[in-house]
Motif scaffolding. Structure first.
Motif, short mmCIF file in Angstrom:
data_model
loop_
_atom_site.label_atom_id
_atom_site.label_comp_id
_atom_site.label_asym_id
_atom_site.label_seq_id
_atom_site.Cartn_x
_atom_site.Cartn_y
_atom_site.Cartn_z
N ARG A 73 -43.57 -34.68 5.18
CA ARG A 73 -42.97 -35.93 5.71
C ARG A 73 -41.80 -36.16 4.60
O ARG A 73 -40.64 -37.03 5.01
N SER A 74 -42.19 -36.15 3.31
CA SER A 74 -41.12 -36.62 2.29
C SER A 74 -40.02 -35.63 2.30
O SER A 74 -38.89 -35.97 1.91
N ILE A 75 -40.28 -34.59 2.60
CA ILE A 75 -39.19 -33.62 2.90
C ILE A 75 -38.14 -33.90 3.97
O ILE A 75 -36.94 -33.53 3.88
N GLY A 76 -38.78 -34.36 5.06
CA GLY A 76 -38.12 -34.94 6.31
C GLY A 76 -38.66 -34.34 7.42
O GLY A 76 -37.84 -34.57 8.57
N TYR A 77 -39.61 -33.55 7.58
CA TYR A 77 -40.21 -33.13 8.54
C TYR A 77 -41.13 -34.02 9.31
O TYR A 77 -41.79 -34.95 8.72
N LYS A 78 -40.97 -34.06 10.76
CA LYS A 78 -42.03 -35.06 11.51
C LYS A 78 -43.32 -34.19 11.50
O LYS A 78 -43.55 -33.01 11.62
N VAL A 79 -44.41 -34.75 10.99
CA VAL A 79 -45.84 -34.18 11.04
C VAL A 79 -46.70 -34.86 11.96
O VAL A 79 -46.92 -36.43 11.69
N ILE A 80 -47.37 -34.28 12.88
CA ILE A 80 -48.34 -35.12 13.87
C ILE A 80 -49.85 -34.71 13.63
O ILE A 80 -49.87 -33.43 13.62
N ASP A 93 -51.66 -38.30 22.60
CA ASP A 93 -50.60 -39.13 23.10
C ASP A 93 -49.27 -39.11 22.31
O ASP A 93 -48.25 -39.26 23.03
N THR A 94 -49.55 -39.13 20.90
CA THR A 94 -48.44 -38.91 20.13
C THR A 94 -47.59 -37.66 20.49
O THR A 94 -46.52 -37.41 20.42
N LEU A 95 -48.51 -36.62 20.45
CA LEU A 95 -47.97 -35.33 20.53
C LEU A 95 -47.04 -35.23 21.90
O LEU A 95 -46.12 -34.82 22.11
N ARG A 96 -47.65 -35.91 22.94
CA ARG A 96 -46.93 -35.89 24.29
C ARG A 96 -45.58 -36.62 24.19
O ARG A 96 -44.87 -36.01 24.87
N GLU A 97 -45.72 -37.61 23.52
CA GLU A 97 -44.40 -38.43 23.32
C GLU A 97 -43.22 -37.57 22.88
O GLU A 97 -42.24 -37.51 23.15
N CYS A 98 -43.60 -36.84 21.75
CA CYS A 98 -42.79 -35.82 21.07
C CYS A 98 -42.27 -34.74 21.92
O CYS A 98 -41.09 -34.38 21.66
N LEU A 99 -43.31 -34.15 22.82
CA LEU A 99 -42.61 -33.40 23.54
C LEU A 99 -41.78 -33.70 24.92
O LEU A 99 -41.12 -32.71 25.53
#
Length: 313
Positions: free
Chosen positions: A150-157, A168-174
């Motif tokens: 995350r500190s590099i800038g990537y989204k991590v779920i 549910d968080t994953l579903r929102e991302c997709l």
């Protein structure tokens, strides 16, 4: 007729017409395979293609591939070919990783992220099986892992396909995106898809208790539509992620923290391996750049030097 490739079994393809209608099984002619295309699969899931009507033998043939908006590839394990296209025309490349049972190597993760960046595709890390990380050391490692990327800038779920946590968080991302789903065998991609698409019931398998590795349950690439909008492209699990056509002078561009720090190097063409006044080496010594990320950077430099397949371990 024009359609989108939604399944690739190696020699056969399933094409969904863009204007709706029944899916059409197709093949490609032999000369189409070798016409200047240096990949194991000249047609990939996500491709927009033209197809000819079935002939006397009842087989429809793909006659043309429309220009790709993008694609993502890895080095093919078949050394007679240059690369393998994982998917085409995607909005996001999502790597499903696990920190235990099995453990996804950081080298594999970093190679996937670097390749996504090289092809200008948004990348997301989905950490599955978090329910297995129960003791303090495991949770500390999970927190450190997520903080690093995350500190590099990537989204991590963070998810657990078994318990449903984070789905549910994953579903929102997709939502409303076409997303490639990739990862090692055994990380739980099929279980995640079963959670996302009720009733699809993809086959899953137990992890080997001897080697702590996964068994292939997905044998070919396929696109699945998500309820509410969007789609995912599931791919067979892979063991290694070899990079393709990376110029060693550009590898640092695909590691955001190395690229930014490298702007402070004494020499503009610094390789960040031995040069005096290298800001990256100094940052590495001061632990402002993770050793694991730097090791992954070096491994891709080796790919560029050797020009051959290298496992992502």
């Amino acid at each position: 007729m024009t359609g989108r490739v939604i399944r690739n079994t190696g020699s056969h393809f399933m094409v969904e017409p863009l204007d709706g209608g029944t899916e059409i099984p197709c093949k490609i002619k032999g000369n189409f395979r070798i016409k200047g295309i240096r990949t194991t699969n000249p047609v990939a899931v996500g491709d927009i293609v033209d197809i000819a009507a079935p002939g006397a033998d009842g087989t429809a043939y793909i006659t043309n591939i429309h220009p790709r908006r993008n694609y993502i590839i890895r080095k093919a394990s078949n050394l007679s070919k240059e690369s393998h296209i994982l998917a085409a025309n995607i909005d996001c490349a999502m790597l499903v990783a696990t920190l235990a049972h099995p453990t996804t190597s950081t080298t594999f993760i970093d190679r996937f992220l670097a390749t996504s960046r090289a092809y200008d595709i948004d990348a997301v890390i989905c950490v599955n099986k978090t329910d297995l990380l129960t003791d303090a050391d495991d949770r500390e490692y999970l927190d450190a892992f997520c903080y690093l990327y995350r500190s590099i800038g990537y989204k991590v779920i963070e998810v657990s396909a078994r318990t449903g946590a984070g789905i549910d968080t994953l579903r929102e991302c997709l939502h409303n995106r076409t997303t490639l789903l990739s990862g090692n065998s055994g990380v739980g991609k099929s279980t995640i898809i079963n959670d996302l698409i009720p009733g699809i019931d993809l086959r899953t398998a137990e992890i080997s208790s001897v080697h702590d590795t996964g068994m292939h349950t997905t044998t070919f690439s396929e696109l699945f539509k998500l309820p509410g909008g969007g789609s995912i492209i599931d791919t067979p699990g892979v063991r290694g992620f070899g990079t393709v056509d990376f110029d060693r002078n550009e590898v640092a561009h695909f590691f955001p923290e190395i690229f930014e720090t490298g702007k402070e190097c004494r020499f503009g063409n610094c390789t960040h391996t031995h040069e005096p006044g290298c800001a990256v080496l100094q940052a590495l010594e001061e632990q402002r750049i993770a050793q694991s990320r730097y090791n992954s950077y070096l491994s891709i430099l080796e790919d560029a030097d050797e020009g051959k397949y290298r496992k992502g371990y």
